[in-house]
Structures are given as structure tokens and as C-alpha cells.
Design an enzyme around this catalytic site. Structure first.
Site: not given
Length: 458
Positions: A246, A212
Site C-alpha cells: 500500500c 488504512e
């Protein structure tokens, strides 16, 4: 944490795999219920740790970390039994008489390495999915968010045995050490640079990996958008956690026709949501550390300023800042991970699509438009991990959809059923009956056998 201690804990987990009580779904559910209870009991400690590391308010801490974790736990408690059952699948006539099924099994020992920006959620959510799938876990939280890491260690110790979950505390040295140990799956959340190193380490042992990562997620706004509402939602997504998200919109990519008006609306929303003096706002988060502060602050150039630009090196705060930018500018080269928002423009949507597709595939993409035709065009022509139409970041706040990147922004996904699948190996099994045995597959072969084979395998 001493390396010998880590090694002993790792070996103890591996030795205990055959006796892992989490192989049984009832024990997984019991463990998740206890985890949910202990998180509620430790909620104040978690909030205080998040305040110490990132200056997050209690509301933001619950909304963006604790609450999302509790939601994922509740989802897994409800669905774990169903997910863990073998799934009957169609058996072709050529396999008569038999039944076929797919059987989910835990990988075994899983390593989870988590980042500092959402240090509680991004540690515990993948842990929840791994436990729901029946794995034992070694969890390495970030050393940069040290207060949260200590609370996570206390929570895990209160909830699990070390044979089930063990928290590795320490810095880069400890992270590098555990990456050299054997695991059955590695789950990493962090930067693309470190993700590449994790992938290299995993490749040495043929270990499956979920990455991720991140990247420069565009926020595209065309001239048909509701600009006041778009600005409100963009400011929320961009400056949440001081831009250290993010999936935050990394840059604003808007039609030249509405740039000035949109920027004015964004300025208004910054003042409404964070006050005229964000650096004095008690609820406004700070940058995690000096190194990250310096990295973001150096991007602020006075001749590009459209709004903001004030910094406080003592409190490590940077106010929401808007820059007039181009794709060649320094702030447009790498993910910013802070409250600096570059603005670039396009003349038509085809130009925007071409430019976005010419860059690395982003973790997220956001498109604001009232045109269904244009929405469909963006979704079908742009490649990205996930995103929203007429909103930002909320796509990750559900257990009913997977969350993950594509290309350089990541591989694999988690949340809900997809999270269960990520930490499971599915065994494909054919249970062949013994009361009938078709002879056509056996030697010696003949034209009649070939004819039967062709009939069955069309």
C-alpha cells in the site's frame, strides 16, 4: 463459515465483556507473551502459507511480516503497563479543590478486517495494539490469502479464548454479514472503495472507525539526488512483494533533467536485485490471484515500455516494468498495486508540488534530494500520510511513530503508543474533594459572584 456460528461467537464476546480478563494490564502482557511464543513456534507454518499465497521467500516473510509483528509485540509488552495507567493532568484554579486525570479504557469489542497483500502482519499488528489496549477482537482476514488465514485461525485458537479473539473465515458474504453487527470500534485495512462501504456501515451505528487505505503515492526525485543510491532504494520499495504494497512508490515523478540517467540506474538495480530473468527467480513473489493479475497486466502497453513487460499467466508473475507515462495515461488514474512503474517528469519543484497537491492526498510520499531547503519545502507544502526523505517505505517499520493515511488515503493511525490510543477511549475525570465547596457557581447569582468567576476564568 456459517453465519449462525459467527453470530453466536459475536454475542458470546459481547456477553463476556463485563468479565473480560484483558481489562487488567497484567493479563494483556501475559497474552502478548504467549502470542509472541506461539508465533515463534509456528514460524515455519506462517512462512509456508505466505509462500503458497504470494510466493514470498522466507527472508521477505520474516523481514516484512513476522519480524515486524514480533517487534510490535515486544514494544507493547515493554510499554503496556505505562500506557494503561491514568495520566494526571493540570486542574484549573476554578476547580479547586480537586485533581484531574485521563483514564485509558478499552472500547470493548473491536472488529479488525485485514487485506491479502501482507496478510499476516496487517492482521496481527492491529490485533496486538487492540489486545494491549484491553479489547476483545473479532478478526476477519482476507479470503484471497486463504493459506495465511487458516494459519492465523490456528494461531489465535492456540493463544486466546474465543471470548477474547475470534477469527471469522470466509469471503465477501461473511465480511458483509459482520459489518452489520454492532461493534465498539472498526479497524479496516484495504481499498478506498471498500473503505467507503465500511464507513457507511459504521455510520449507521455511530461506530468509530480507523481506515488504512492507499492511493497513488509519488516518488519525487530532483536533479540533486544521489541517483545510484536513489535507484537502489526505489527498486526495493517499489517491487517488494511484487509491487503489492500500500505504501509502495506508485509512480516516479522526476526532474526532466535526470530522467534518462535515473531510469538507466533503476534498470541496473532491477537486474541486480531480481536477476535478468525475474520470472524465473524463485524469490520473486507472484500476483495474488487471476483478477488482480489481469488488472495489472492490462496496463502494460508496448509503445510505453522503457523496461520489462514480460508476464507469465500460469505462475501469475509480472516482471518489474517501467513505463514512459503522463498524468493522463490509464496507469496514472488509480493505484496500480503491482510491479508496473510509470515515469512522469517535471521542470521545476513548484510544478511538482502543485501537481501532487492537485490529486488525492497519498498514503505515502518519497522525496530524493540532497537539498535541505527542497526537502523542507516538500514536507511543509505537500499533504500525505507519511513518507521518507531519500528512502522508501521504511517509515512504517517502527513502533515509535504512528502509521496512517489522510483524506482519501485513510483516517486514524496505529503502531506503538498511537496504536494503543487508537483502540482506547480516554475518560476525562475530575475527582472533587468534599472538604471545600466554592459557592460562586450556585444560584442566586450576584455581582460579587460574577466578579469572582471572571477572575478565575481569564
Amino acid at each position: 463459515m456459517d453465519k449462525n456460528f459467527i453470530l453466536a461467537a459475536h454475542q458470546k464476546q459481547r456477553d463476556n465483556l463485563k468479565n473480560n480478563s484483558l481489562r487488567f494490564y497484567k493479563n494483556r502482557i501475559a497474552a502478548l507473551k504467549l502470542l509472541r511464543k506461539n508465533i515463534s513456534l509456528m514460524e515455519n507454518e506462517i512462512c509456508e502459507a505466505l509462500k503458497a499465497d504470494l510466493n514470498k521467500s522466507e527472508t521477505e516473510s520474516y523481514m516484512c511480516e513476522i519480524g515486524l509483528v514480533q517487534s510490535e509485540i515486544s514494544y507493547m509488552i515493554k510499554h503496556c503497563k505505562k500506557f494503561a495507567k491514568p495520566k494526571r493532568v493540570h486542574t484549573p484554579l476554578s476547580q479547586f479543590a480537586s485533581k484531574s486525570f485521563s483514564m485509558p479504557c478499552p472500547y470493548g469489542q473491536v472488529l479488525i478486517v485485514s487485506p491479502w497483500n501482507y496478510p499476516f502482519m496487517l492482521s496481527i499488528e492491529p490485533l496486538v495494539d487492540a489486545i494491549a489496549a484491553g479489547n476483545c477482537v473479532m478478526l476477519k482476514p482476507s479470503e484471497s490469502s486463504s493459506h495465511v488465514s487458516k494459519v492465523i485461525a490456528a494461531l489465535v485458537e492456540k493463544t486466546f479464548s474465543p471470548e477474547q479473539v475470534f477469527v471469522v473465515q470466509g469471503g465477501r458474504e461473511q465480511t458483509s454479514f459482520i459489518l452489520d453487527l454492532p461493534f465498539d470500534h472498526i479497524f479496516f485495512t484495504g481499498s478506498m472503495r471498500v473503505g467507503k462501504l465500511v464507513l457507511q456501515k459504521a455510520a449507521e451505528r455511530y461506530t468509530p472507525v480507523t481506515l488504512e487505505l492507499g492511493g497513488k503515492s509519488p516518488c519525487i526525485v530532483d536533479e540533486t539526488a544521489n541517483l545510484s543510491l536513489a535507484a537502489k532504494r526505489i527498486v526495493f520499495g517499489k517491487f517488494l512483494n511484487c509491487g503489492q504494497t500500500c505504501v509502495a512508490p506508485d509512480y516516479l515523478y522526476c526532474s526532466s533533467k535526470i530522467k534518462d540517467k535515473l531510469v538507466e540506474e533503476i534498470k541496473k538495480q532491477i537486474v541486480l536485485q531480481y536477476s535478468e530473468k525475474p520470472l524465473e527467480n524463485e524469490s520473486y513473489p507472484k500476483i495474488i490471484n487471476q483478477r488482480q493479475f489481469d488488472s495489472v497486466a492490462k496496463l502494460i502497453e508496448k509503445d510505453k515500455l522503457l523496461f520489462g513487460g514480460q508476464i507469465d499467466s500460469e505462475t501469475l508473475k509480472i516482471e518489474p516494468t517501467i513505463l514512459d507515462s503522463t498524468f493522463d495515461s490509464a496507469e496514472m488514474q488509480d493505484e496500480i498495486f503491482g510491479p508496473v512503474f510509470p515515469v512522469v517528469t517535471f521542470e521545476d519543484l513548484d510544478e511538482a508540488i502543485e501537481k501532487v497537491n492537485g490529486r488525492n492526498k497519498p498514503l505515502a510520499l518519497y522525496f530524493f534530494s540532497s537539498s535541505k531547503k527542497r526537502q523542507k519545502k516538500i514536507l511543509s507544502h505537500c499533504n500525505f500520510g507519511g513518507g521518507c526523505i531519500n528512502d522508501t517505505i521504511i517509515h512504517l517499520a517502527t513502533s515509535n511513530m504512528g502509521f496512517g493515511g489522510v483524506g482519501s488515503s485513510g483516517m486514524g493511525a496505529y503502531h506503538g503508543k498511537i496504536g494503543f490510543d487508537t483502540f482506547s477511549h480516554y475518560k476525562s475525570v475530575v475527582d472533587k474533594k468534599t472538604w471545600l465547596d466554592l459557592p460562586m457557581r450556585y444560584q442566586p447569582y450576584s455581582k460579587s459572584k460574577l466578579k469572582l468567576i471572571k477572575m478565575f476564568l481569564k
